[in-house]
Scaffold this motif. Structure first.
Motif, short mmCIF file in Angstrom:
data_model
loop_
_atom_site.label_atom_id
_atom_site.label_comp_id
_atom_site.label_asym_id
_atom_site.label_seq_id
_atom_site.Cartn_x
_atom_site.Cartn_y
_atom_site.Cartn_z
N GLU A 9 -117.18 -74.03 -30.54
CA GLU A 9 -117.68 -75.33 -30.11
C GLU A 9 -119.11 -75.15 -29.62
O GLU A 9 -119.39 -74.25 -28.82
CB GLU A 9 -116.82 -75.92 -29.00
N VAL A 10 -119.99 -75.98 -30.13
CA VAL A 10 -121.38 -75.95 -29.71
C VAL A 10 -121.63 -77.08 -28.72
O VAL A 10 -121.34 -78.25 -29.02
CB VAL A 10 -122.33 -76.08 -30.92
N LEU A 11 -122.13 -76.74 -27.55
CA LEU A 11 -122.39 -77.73 -26.50
C LEU A 11 -123.86 -78.07 -26.42
O LEU A 11 -124.73 -77.21 -26.56
CB LEU A 11 -121.93 -77.20 -25.14
N ARG A 12 -124.13 -79.32 -26.21
CA ARG A 12 -125.48 -79.75 -25.83
C ARG A 12 -125.30 -80.43 -24.48
O ARG A 12 -124.76 -81.53 -24.38
CB ARG A 12 -126.07 -80.71 -26.86
N GLY A 13 -125.73 -79.72 -23.44
CA GLY A 13 -125.41 -80.17 -22.09
C GLY A 13 -123.92 -79.98 -21.86
O GLY A 13 -123.37 -78.91 -22.10
N ASP A 14 -123.26 -81.04 -21.44
CA ASP A 14 -121.81 -80.98 -21.23
C ASP A 14 -121.02 -81.61 -22.37
O ASP A 14 -119.80 -81.76 -22.28
CB ASP A 14 -121.46 -81.70 -19.91
N VAL A 15 -121.74 -81.97 -23.43
CA VAL A 15 -121.09 -82.68 -24.55
C VAL A 15 -120.93 -81.74 -25.74
O VAL A 15 -121.85 -80.99 -26.08
CB VAL A 15 -121.93 -83.90 -24.97
N VAL A 16 -119.75 -81.77 -26.35
CA VAL A 16 -119.52 -80.98 -27.56
C VAL A 16 -120.28 -81.63 -28.72
O VAL A 16 -119.98 -82.76 -29.11
CB VAL A 16 -118.02 -80.89 -27.90
N GLU A 17 -121.24 -80.94 -29.22
CA GLU A 17 -122.07 -81.47 -30.32
C GLU A 17 -121.42 -81.23 -31.68
O GLU A 17 -121.49 -82.07 -32.58
CB GLU A 17 -123.46 -80.84 -30.29
N SER A 18 -120.80 -80.06 -31.85
CA SER A 18 -120.17 -79.76 -33.13
C SER A 18 -119.05 -78.74 -32.94
O SER A 18 -119.06 -77.96 -31.98
CB SER A 18 -121.20 -79.22 -34.13
N ARG A 19 -118.10 -78.78 -33.83
CA ARG A 19 -117.00 -77.83 -33.85
C ARG A 19 -116.96 -77.16 -35.22
O ARG A 19 -117.20 -77.81 -36.23
CB ARG A 19 -115.67 -78.54 -33.55
N HIS A 20 -116.64 -75.87 -35.21
CA HIS A 20 -116.69 -75.10 -36.45
C HIS A 20 -115.37 -74.35 -36.66
O HIS A 20 -114.92 -73.60 -35.80
CB HIS A 20 -117.86 -74.11 -36.42
N ARG A 21 -114.77 -74.60 -37.82
CA ARG A 21 -113.53 -73.93 -38.16
C ARG A 21 -113.81 -72.62 -38.90
O ARG A 21 -114.86 -72.45 -39.51
CB ARG A 21 -112.67 -74.84 -39.04
N GLY A 22 -112.86 -71.72 -38.84
CA GLY A 22 -113.05 -70.46 -39.54
C GLY A 22 -111.79 -69.62 -39.53
O GLY A 22 -110.75 -70.03 -39.00
N ALA A 23 -111.89 -68.47 -40.14
CA ALA A 23 -110.79 -67.51 -40.17
C ALA A 23 -111.36 -66.13 -39.92
O ALA A 23 -112.51 -65.85 -40.27
CB ALA A 23 -110.08 -67.56 -41.52
#
Length: 244
Positions: A9-23
């Motif tokens: 999860e990438v945060l900008r401030g306290d807000v989740v800006e993007s989520r990334h799935r993977g294996a």
């Protein structure tokens, strides 16, 4: 097909800006899954991480010794480089020792990844050449193998050339996969097999711990150890067969 889990999860401030799935998967040299998440059986293209596997025949065939390859040259065969002068000069010297030039490389020219080297070319009014390609070391290793096998250097990047047959055979045995794997053409023009993530992890574990596994292909161990700069000492993995 189940979606891979969110790993980042990438945060900008306290807000989740993007989520990334993977294996991901961690495999030991005995072939056991230590830790994993997501679809580890789905084939993936290893891309440049394949270099260390593709270089196995360079050592096993005797080509590395026949051409007195240095540790630095083996490192260039096993990894991408930044196109710095230390890299391009080393590749050029290796090619010269083979009686070849950069024109024999199947990889194309591209700007050095290392900023100062790219800027230096611009200031000098020069264009990048094939030596600057991040894969030029791998390709020079391919050429060394071709010379040692006594086969044509031209076309060494083609899947059915003896060089690529050797690379696919080594990869298949390290990853416990059939030699006739599906493949695509990488950015440098060499064939790149599609491997299940777990199989790729197994091959890398065997590279990292070459003497911790001996079967089904014990002959691979010395070549893997040489390329890792390791001494051939027994380093047991629980459950792995002891050396004969």
């Amino acid at each position: 097909m189940t979606a891979n889990p969110i790993l980042i999860e990438v945060l900008r401030g306290d807000v989740v800006e993007s989520r990334h799935r993977g294996a991901f998967v961690v495999v030991d040299a005995a072939g056991r899954t230590v830790l994993s998440a997501g679809d580890i059986d789905r084939p993936v293209f290893p891309r440049s991480s394949m270099k260390i596997l593709q270089a196995v025949p360079l050592v096993e065939s005797g080509a590395a010794d026949a051409f007195a390859c240095t540790p630095a040259e083996l490192a260039l065969a096993c990894a991408s480089h930044n196109g710095e002068e230390i890299h391009t000069k080393a590749v050029a010297a290796w090619l010269d020792r083979l009686g070849l030039t950069q024109d024999d490389l199947a990889c194309a020219a591209h700007t050095p990844y290392y900023g100062p080297s790219a800027e230096a070319l611009i200031r000098a009014g020069e264009k990048p050449c094939r030596l600057h390609n991040n894969c030029s070391g791998k390709h020079t290793g391919f050429l060394a193998l071709a010379k040692h096998l006594g086969v044509a250097t031209r076309g060494y990047e083609h899947r059915r050339h003896a060089v690529q047959e050797a690379a696919f055979e080594a990869t298949a045995s390290l990853a416990d996969r059939p030699v006739e794997m599906p493949f695509g053409i990488d950015g440098c023009a060499a064939p790149n097999p599609a491997l299940p993530l777990k199989s790729l992890g197994l091959a890398m574990a065997r590279i990292a711990a070459p003497m911790a596994w001996r079967r089904p292909v014990p002959a691979r161990s010395p070549g893997c150890a040489r390329r890792c700069g390791r001494t051939l000492t027994w380093s047991p993995v629980p459950g792995a067969p002891a050396p004969a």
